[in-house]
Write a protein that holds these residues in place. Structure first.
Motif, short mmCIF file in Angstrom:
data_model
loop_
_atom_site.label_atom_id
_atom_site.label_comp_id
_atom_site.label_asym_id
_atom_site.label_seq_id
_atom_site.Cartn_x
_atom_site.Cartn_y
_atom_site.Cartn_z
N PHE A 55 9.20 -7.92 11.63
CA PHE A 55 9.48 -6.25 11.68
C PHE A 55 8.21 -5.54 12.17
CE2 PHE A 55 12.98 -7.38 9.39
CZ PHE A 55 14.02 -6.49 8.76
N SER A 56 8.26 -4.69 13.20
CA SER A 56 7.16 -3.88 13.59
C SER A 56 6.67 -3.01 12.39
CB SER A 56 7.57 -2.94 14.59
OG SER A 56 8.58 -1.92 14.17
N GLU A 57 5.41 -2.56 12.50
CA GLU A 57 4.88 -1.67 11.50
C GLU A 57 5.69 -0.57 11.38
OE1 GLU A 57 2.00 -2.05 9.44
OE2 GLU A 57 1.95 -4.12 10.13
N GLU A 58 6.04 0.11 12.39
CA GLU A 58 7.04 1.25 12.33
C GLU A 58 8.33 1.02 11.55
OE1 GLU A 58 9.24 4.52 14.90
OE2 GLU A 58 8.07 3.01 15.79
N GLU A 59 9.05 -0.20 11.58
CA GLU A 59 10.11 -0.59 10.95
C GLU A 59 9.73 -0.75 9.34
OE1 GLU A 59 12.87 -2.96 14.22
OE2 GLU A 59 11.12 -3.91 13.11
N ILE A 60 8.69 -1.43 9.27
CA ILE A 60 8.12 -1.68 7.92
C ILE A 60 7.78 -0.51 7.10
CG2 ILE A 60 6.25 -2.52 6.49
CD1 ILE A 60 6.26 -5.21 8.52
N ARG A 61 7.24 0.41 7.89
CA ARG A 61 6.73 1.91 7.19
C ARG A 61 8.07 2.54 6.56
NH1 ARG A 61 2.63 2.12 10.91
NH2 ARG A 61 3.75 3.23 12.18
N LYS A 62 9.21 2.38 7.35
CA LYS A 62 10.73 2.95 7.03
C LYS A 62 11.34 2.09 5.70
CE LYS A 62 11.14 4.91 11.57
NZ LYS A 62 12.14 5.09 12.89
N TRP A 63 10.90 1.06 5.38
CA TRP A 63 11.43 0.03 4.63
C TRP A 63 11.43 0.87 3.06
CZ3 TRP A 63 8.88 -3.14 0.75
CH2 TRP A 63 9.48 -4.01 0.07
N TRP A 105 0.81 -1.23 0.07
CA TRP A 105 0.03 0.02 -0.10
C TRP A 105 0.95 1.29 -0.08
CZ3 TRP A 105 -1.48 -4.02 2.54
CH2 TRP A 105 -2.66 -4.85 2.67
N PHE A 106 0.37 2.44 -0.83
CA PHE A 106 1.06 3.55 -0.77
C PHE A 106 0.16 4.53 -0.44
CE2 PHE A 106 3.49 0.70 -3.07
CZ PHE A 106 4.76 0.89 -2.91
N ASP A 107 0.45 5.67 0.00
CA ASP A 107 -0.40 6.88 0.10
C ASP A 107 -0.83 7.65 -1.13
OD1 ASP A 107 1.55 8.55 -0.07
OD2 ASP A 107 1.70 8.93 2.16
N ASN A 108 -1.40 8.66 -1.08
CA ASN A 108 -1.77 9.32 -2.38
C ASN A 108 -0.64 10.32 -2.73
OD1 ASN A 108 -2.18 11.15 -0.36
ND2 ASN A 108 -4.17 11.67 -1.08
N LYS A 109 0.57 10.38 -2.07
CA LYS A 109 1.75 10.88 -2.45
C LYS A 109 2.87 9.78 -2.91
CE LYS A 109 0.82 14.87 0.49
NZ LYS A 109 1.54 15.79 1.61
N GLY A 110 2.42 8.78 -2.81
CA GLY A 110 3.56 7.75 -3.16
C GLY A 110 4.28 6.97 -2.13
N LYS A 111 4.04 7.33 -1.03
CA LYS A 111 4.94 7.05 0.10
C LYS A 111 4.40 5.61 0.55
CE LYS A 111 6.17 8.36 4.74
NZ LYS A 111 5.92 9.19 5.90
N PHE A 112 5.23 4.72 0.78
CA PHE A 112 4.93 3.40 1.23
C PHE A 112 4.47 3.33 2.72
CE2 PHE A 112 6.44 -0.40 3.54
CZ PHE A 112 5.92 -1.28 2.74
N ILE A 113 3.27 2.73 2.68
CA ILE A 113 2.38 2.20 4.06
C ILE A 113 2.45 1.09 4.62
CG2 ILE A 113 0.27 2.70 5.17
CD1 ILE A 113 -0.79 4.84 2.89
N SER A 114 2.20 -0.05 3.89
CA SER A 114 2.08 -1.20 4.43
C SER A 114 2.47 -2.33 3.41
CB SER A 114 0.93 -1.36 5.31
OG SER A 114 0.91 -2.71 6.13
N ILE A 115 2.42 -3.54 3.97
CA ILE A 115 2.54 -4.83 3.05
C ILE A 115 2.01 -5.88 3.70
CG2 ILE A 115 4.89 -5.35 4.00
CD1 ILE A 115 5.78 -6.26 1.42
N ASN A 116 1.27 -6.85 2.86
CA ASN A 116 0.63 -7.97 3.52
C ASN A 116 1.46 -9.10 3.80
OD1 ASN A 116 1.38 -9.12 0.79
ND2 ASN A 116 -0.59 -10.36 0.61
N LYS A 117 0.88 -10.08 4.70
CA LYS A 117 1.75 -11.25 4.97
C LYS A 117 2.75 -11.81 4.15
CE LYS A 117 1.35 -15.65 7.54
NZ LYS A 117 0.55 -16.65 7.87
N HIS A 118 2.17 -12.15 2.75
CA HIS A 118 3.11 -12.88 1.87
C HIS A 118 4.18 -11.94 1.39
CE1 HIS A 118 3.86 -15.86 -1.51
NE2 HIS A 118 4.21 -14.76 -2.05
N GLY A 119 3.89 -10.63 1.20
CA GLY A 119 4.76 -9.54 0.75
C GLY A 119 5.97 -9.63 1.76
#
Length: 276
Positions: free
Chosen positions: A211-219, A188-202
């Motif tokens: 990884f924590s949600e915060e760590e994933i958002r910084k990926w 998932w990306f926001d409406n500015k193209g910034k990465f937000i999240s990723i599902n389990k398979h991803g």
């Protein structure tokens, strides 16, 4: 004269605060516009507007004694038929569920001590109100010298909105659970193209499990794209942000994914107005 004063505060405060709050408080803004129009008519129209508005309008003194409540407020809080003394000593704060009382007290005190207004959303007890949830705009009423003499509460029923929010969260949980079971890498990306999240398979594909949600958002997602394909991804993202779908092949550098090649589709998710 108190009716004129309350009406003036409603107009002033609604235009300053409620208009900025968007559609959520649109009905309050409409009342403010009606109030301004009624101000040109004069007479008993002021009283009629305040008495018959669907809002609960209350005015308290510094000791939180009720000195005014309109018809909508009396009906909401089961005060119809009560004596003036019973209404004056009625404990409004007791109708608010315990966890929201400290914030309500804080806003009340701030209105008196600092002359500042505020807004609070809170849940009522079943015994205290026929509305499950309310949103209150709180503003100080000042005399000519600028001293706060009372505090005005304007409350609107937001029970339907809160129920919709709860349902949306429940649906989102179900939706995410389904996506986590999908054998696709979904990001998932926001409406500015910034990465937000990723599902389990991803997360499994890109070694992000644990990884924590915060760590994933910084990926940095682009680091898992071969340099020769990064422009293709950037161009696809630009199209998605404009509302267009695009699909293409991408190659992952060694060590950034469990597979070397992927077929990627960037799809815009639009709101009811067509915006991404």
């Amino acid at each position: 004269s108190s009716f004129y004063f309350i009406l003036a505060i409603i107009i002033k405060y609604f235009y300053k605060e409620v208009k900025e709050s968007g559609e959520k408080y649109y009905n309050l803004f409409e009342v403010a516009k009606q109030a301004e129009q009624a101000a040109k008519i004069g007479g008993e129209k002021y009283r009629d507007l305040i008495e018959n508005t669907p809002l609960c309008i209350k005015v308290f003194d510094k000791d939180r004694n009720l000195i005014f409540i309109n018809k909508g407020g009396r009906e909401e809080h089961f005060l119809e038929g009560k004596t003036e003394e019973e209404i004056r000593t009625w404990d409004w704060l007791g109708t608010v569920k315990e966890q929201y009382q400290p914030k309500a007290k804080e806003l009340f005190e701030r209105a008196f001590t600092k002359g500042e207004g505020g807004r609070i959303e809170f849940e009522h007890t079943k015994e205290g109100s026929c509305h499950e949830w309310c949103s209150s705009l709180i503003t100080p009423l000042k005399d000519k010298s600028g001293k706060v003499k009372s505090v005005l509460f304007l409350s609107d029923d937001i029970s339907s909105l809160k129920r919709a929010e709860t349902e949306a969260k429940r649906n989102e949980s179900i939706f995410r659970a389904l996506l986590d079971e999908t054998p696709l890498c979904i990001k998932w990306f926001d409406n500015k193209g910034k990465f937000i999240s990723i599902n389990k398979h991803g997360r499994e594909e890109h070694f992000l499990t644990g990884f924590s949600e915060e760590e994933i958002r910084k990926w940095d997602y682009m680091k898992c794209i071969d340099e020769k394909y990064q422009k293709k991804v950037a161009d696809g993202m630009a199209l998605a942000l404009k509302g267009e779908v695009s699909s293409f092949e991408i190659r992952h550098p060694a060590g950034t994914a469990t597979g070397e090649w992927c077929w990627s589709t960037l799809t815009p998710i639009k709101n009811d107005k067509g915006g991404v």
